[in-house]
Design a protein around this motif. Structure first.
Motif, PDB file in Angstrom:
ATOM      1  N   ILE A 183       0.857  -1.182   0.000  1.00  0.00           N
ATOM      2  CA  ILE A 183       0.000   0.000   0.000  1.00  0.00           C
ATOM      3  C   ILE A 183       0.896   1.235   0.000  1.00  0.00           C
ATOM      4  O   ILE A 183       1.719   1.400   0.903  1.00  0.00           O
ATOM      5  N   PRO A 184       0.793   2.095  -1.002  1.00  0.00           N
ATOM      6  CA  PRO A 184       1.665   3.276  -1.071  1.00  0.00           C
ATOM      7  C   PRO A 184       1.475   4.170   0.154  1.00  0.00           C
ATOM      8  O   PRO A 184       0.423   4.171   0.796  1.00  0.00           O
ATOM      9  N   CYS A 185       2.487   4.952   0.448  1.00  0.00           N
ATOM     10  CA  CYS A 185       2.394   5.863   1.585  1.00  0.00           C
ATOM     11  C   CYS A 185       1.349   6.946   1.316  1.00  0.00           C
ATOM     12  O   CYS A 185       0.977   7.204   0.166  1.00  0.00           O
ATOM     13  N   TYR A 186       0.890   7.564   2.373  1.00  0.00           N
ATOM     14  CA  TYR A 186      -0.185   8.555   2.277  1.00  0.00           C
ATOM     15  C   TYR A 186       0.212   9.731   1.400  1.00  0.00           C
ATOM     16  O   TYR A 186      -0.626  10.312   0.702  1.00  0.00           O
ATOM     17  N   ALA A 187       1.500  10.095   1.428  1.00  0.00           N
ATOM     18  CA  ALA A 187       1.977  11.253   0.668  1.00  0.00           C
ATOM     19  C   ALA A 187       2.417  10.883  -0.742  1.00  0.00           C
ATOM     20  O   ALA A 187       3.052  11.692  -1.413  1.00  0.00           O
ATOM     21  N   SER A 188       2.076   9.694  -1.201  1.00  0.00           N
ATOM     22  CA  SER A 188       2.450   9.276  -2.560  1.00  0.00           C
ATOM     23  C   SER A 188       1.455   9.822  -3.576  1.00  0.00           C
ATOM     24  O   SER A 188       0.291  10.089  -3.238  1.00  0.00           O
ATOM     25  N   PRO A 189       1.869   9.979  -4.824  1.00  0.00           N
ATOM     26  CA  PRO A 189       0.918  10.406  -5.861  1.00  0.00           C
ATOM     27  C   PRO A 189      -0.259   9.458  -6.002  1.00  0.00           C
ATOM     28  O   PRO A 189      -1.386   9.899  -6.251  1.00  0.00           O
ATOM     29  N   GLU A 190      -0.022   8.141  -5.826  1.00  0.00           N
ATOM     30  CA  GLU A 190      -1.106   7.178  -5.967  1.00  0.00           C
ATOM     31  C   GLU A 190      -2.205   7.421  -4.928  1.00  0.00           C
ATOM     32  O   GLU A 190      -3.397   7.469  -5.265  1.00  0.00           O
ATOM     33  N   SER A 191      -1.797   7.568  -3.664  1.00  0.00           N
ATOM     34  CA  SER A 191      -2.783   7.774  -2.602  1.00  0.00           C
ATOM     35  C   SER A 191      -3.535   9.083  -2.774  1.00  0.00           C
ATOM     36  O   SER A 191      -4.756   9.151  -2.585  1.00  0.00           O
ATOM     37  N   GLN A 192      -2.816  10.122  -3.150  1.00  0.00           N
ATOM     38  CA  GLN A 192      -3.449  11.424  -3.322  1.00  0.00           C
ATOM     39  C   GLN A 192      -4.409  11.418  -4.504  1.00  0.00           C
ATOM     40  O   GLN A 192      -5.472  12.033  -4.462  1.00  0.00           O
ATOM     41  N   LEU A 193      -4.039  10.708  -5.574  1.00  0.00           N
ATOM     42  CA  LEU A 193      -4.924  10.627  -6.730  1.00  0.00           C
ATOM     43  C   LEU A 193      -6.202   9.877  -6.381  1.00  0.00           C
ATOM     44  O   LEU A 193      -7.288  10.257  -6.820  1.00  0.00           O
ATOM     45  N   ILE A 194      -6.093   8.819  -5.583  1.00  0.00           N
ATOM     46  CA  ILE A 194      -7.286   8.058  -5.191  1.00  0.00           C
ATOM     47  C   ILE A 194      -8.203   8.931  -4.338  1.00  0.00           C
ATOM     48  O   ILE A 194      -9.428   8.940  -4.525  1.00  0.00           O
ATOM     49  N   LEU A 195      -7.631   9.684  -3.390  1.00  0.00           N
ATOM     50  CA  LEU A 195      -8.451  10.595  -2.584  1.00  0.00           C
ATOM     51  C   LEU A 195      -9.127  11.637  -3.465  1.00  0.00           C
ATOM     52  O   LEU A 195     -10.318  11.927  -3.307  1.00  0.00           O
TER      53      LEU A 195
END
Length: 499
Positions: free
Chosen positions: A43-55
């Protein structure tokens, strides 16, 4: 930014002469930067582009996604005719067209969270106006909500465009766009299912309004979307897997950002060739929602059509997003192939639409289709094709812009131009529909604009999209400029420094 934060972000870059060497950037510490391993999944870290894009995708799932669900049923689900919806959306897109040109400026000044939260609030008020109109038949609040949403949506979509086009690495931009589009449009799918469940028994009611409970549910969901935007973090804290940061302005000012709009047109004048694609990208919605779905189907079948339309968007976004990132083909080749596929799809899908449109006019009073009718299957597949085509068009336009630059400031302005010009087209076509122009005129205008805009955009595919965009093109490669724009100290060395 505090001094301690600056020190934590001290960056080591190789000088231009040795740009083929690896580059390392010290990674900060803290819970935002810790990834988790769950079984065989990471699971990517919260500050990763992946997590931010999902949010971000779920913010748009709850706000523009519900907007699409309400409008996709035709006439926003109201029972009189499309007039109230046309008036509201004309006001919305007229305002959006103006605000969109400056939305990148506002987004860069306000920051991602405030911009998205402000944008989400407008969607909540917009949906509430239809509930109010359904009860009182008062147009005033409907018009006001359209104007307000024009302001709010311009800001939200500029923030969305900057994140979606600048956060991912170059080789994954198409994939990120498809992830966003799938999650975002799932909101419209669920909204369509809600409409379908609440109107399932309205077989013989072509113009019947959706229930008030439908609007109340959408109001709650859009409000949740506005709140969810506060879970995102500022772009300066986002870190890619290789440790690199997002290219963005350190301390933007109103003056510098307004001049940035002009600088974008001055330094990248070829973006004008994409303006017709921007203009036509929402033009066909009015025809599809009001002149096909609302005009030819009863209320429960409109809800079904609305659901499968947005489901088809998921397929279109997924297919094109991954195809545009195909690893064994050069990006320049992929750009040309994407253009050719879109050109062929334009004539295939809209050619089928021409056959269907020849069967009815605005003055005819043909019996509305129900999903149990023998002749429904053909129009259903046409409507699926319309949804697939829309996702393909939007995904390609975003990918084309993202392939031109990696600079989030420039891409925020690109996104602002895109949504502003797109909205100008939508405002015009909603007004034309309000004047009750012939359905065939509405259809032909959509087809001609789409095909013509592809021809005008071809030089961008041939001449401006490269296999990679060097950082020197996005920034003036000097210590002072990079430190000013990236927001952290830069040092050159022949060997990468270790944190």
């Amino acid at each position: 930014m505090a001094q301690s934060e600056k020190d934590a972000w001290t960056t080591t870059l190789q000088p231009p002469a040795r740009s083929n060497e690896p580059r390392e950037i010290a990674r900060p510490k803290g819970w935002k930067y810790k990834s988790l391993n769950v079984g065989c999944f990471r699971i990517p870290c919260y500050a990763s582009p992946e997590s931010q894009l999902i949010l971000l995708s779920f913010v748009c799932f709850l706000c523009p996604g519900m907007f699409n669900a309400v409008n996709g049923i035709g006439a926003a689900g109201l029972d009189d005719d499309a007039n109230a919806n046309n008036v509201s959306n004309t006001a919305l897109y007229s305002t959006f067209a103006v605000v969109g040109f400056f939305a990148g400026t506002v987004t860069n000044v306000l920051g991602i969270r405030i911009a998205l939260s402000f944008g989400g609030l407008g969607y909540c008020i917009y949906v509430s106006s239809y509930l109010y109109f359904n009860i009182t038949k008062n147009l005033g609040y409907v018009i006001f909500s359209g104007i307000l949403l024009g302001c709010c949506a311009g800001i939200l979509w500029s923030a969305q465009g900057a994140i979606m086009m600048s956060y991912p690495p170059e080789k994954l931009k198409g994939r990120y766009i498809s992830w966003f589009w799938i999650i975002f449009n799932m909101g419209a799918v669920i909204g369509g299912l809600i409409q379908l469940a609440l109107n399932f028994n309205k077989r013989n009611e072509k113009g019947a309004a959706v229930t008030n409970g439908t609007y109340i549910g959408f109001i709650i969901l859009t409000a949740l979307g506005a709140c969810l935007s506060w879970t995102l973090i500022d772009a300066k804290h986002v870190v890619r897997r290789d440790g690199s940061k997002i290219i963005l302005m350190k301390h933007p000012t109103w003056q510098s950002e307004i001049f940035g709009l002009w600088d974008t047109l001055r330094t990248d004048p070829y973006i004008i060739l994409l303006f017709p694609m921007f203009f036509s990208s929402n033009w066909f919605y009015t025809y599809q929602f009001n002149d096909v779905n609302y005009a030819r189907f009863n209320v429960r079948t409109r809800a079904l059509n609305n659901t499968i339309y947005w489901l088809a968007q998921l397929l279109g976004a997924g297919f094109f997003g991954f195809a545009l990132d195909f690893p064994n083909t050069r990006r320049t080749t992929r750009a040309k192939m994407a253009w050719a596929v879109m050109f062929l799809l334009t004539f295939a899908v809209w050619g089928g639409g021409y056959v269907f449109q020849n069967k009815y006019t605005r003055s005819s009073s043909a019996h509305p289709y129900d999903w149990t009718d023998d002749g429904y299957l053909g129009p259903m597949f046409l409507y699926i094709a319309y949804g697939f085509y829309d996702a393909a068009w939007q995904t390609c336009v975003y990918w084309f812009m993202g392939a031109i630059s990696n600079n989030s400031r420039k891409l925020a302005n690109f996104a602002g131009f895109y949504k502003g010009i797109q909205s100008a087209g939508a405002a015009i076509v909603f007004r034309l529909d309000g004047y009750k122009r012939p359905y065939m005129d509405m259809f032909l205008s959509s087809w001609i604009l789409l095909a013509g805009s592809l021809v005008i955009a071809l030089p961008v595919m041939l001449l401006k999209i490269k296999d990679t965009v060097p950082i020197e093109e996005d920034l003036l490669f000097t210590d002072e400029t990079i430190e000013d724009i990236i927001g952290h100290k830069v040092s050159y060395s022949s060997e990468p420094e270790r944190a």
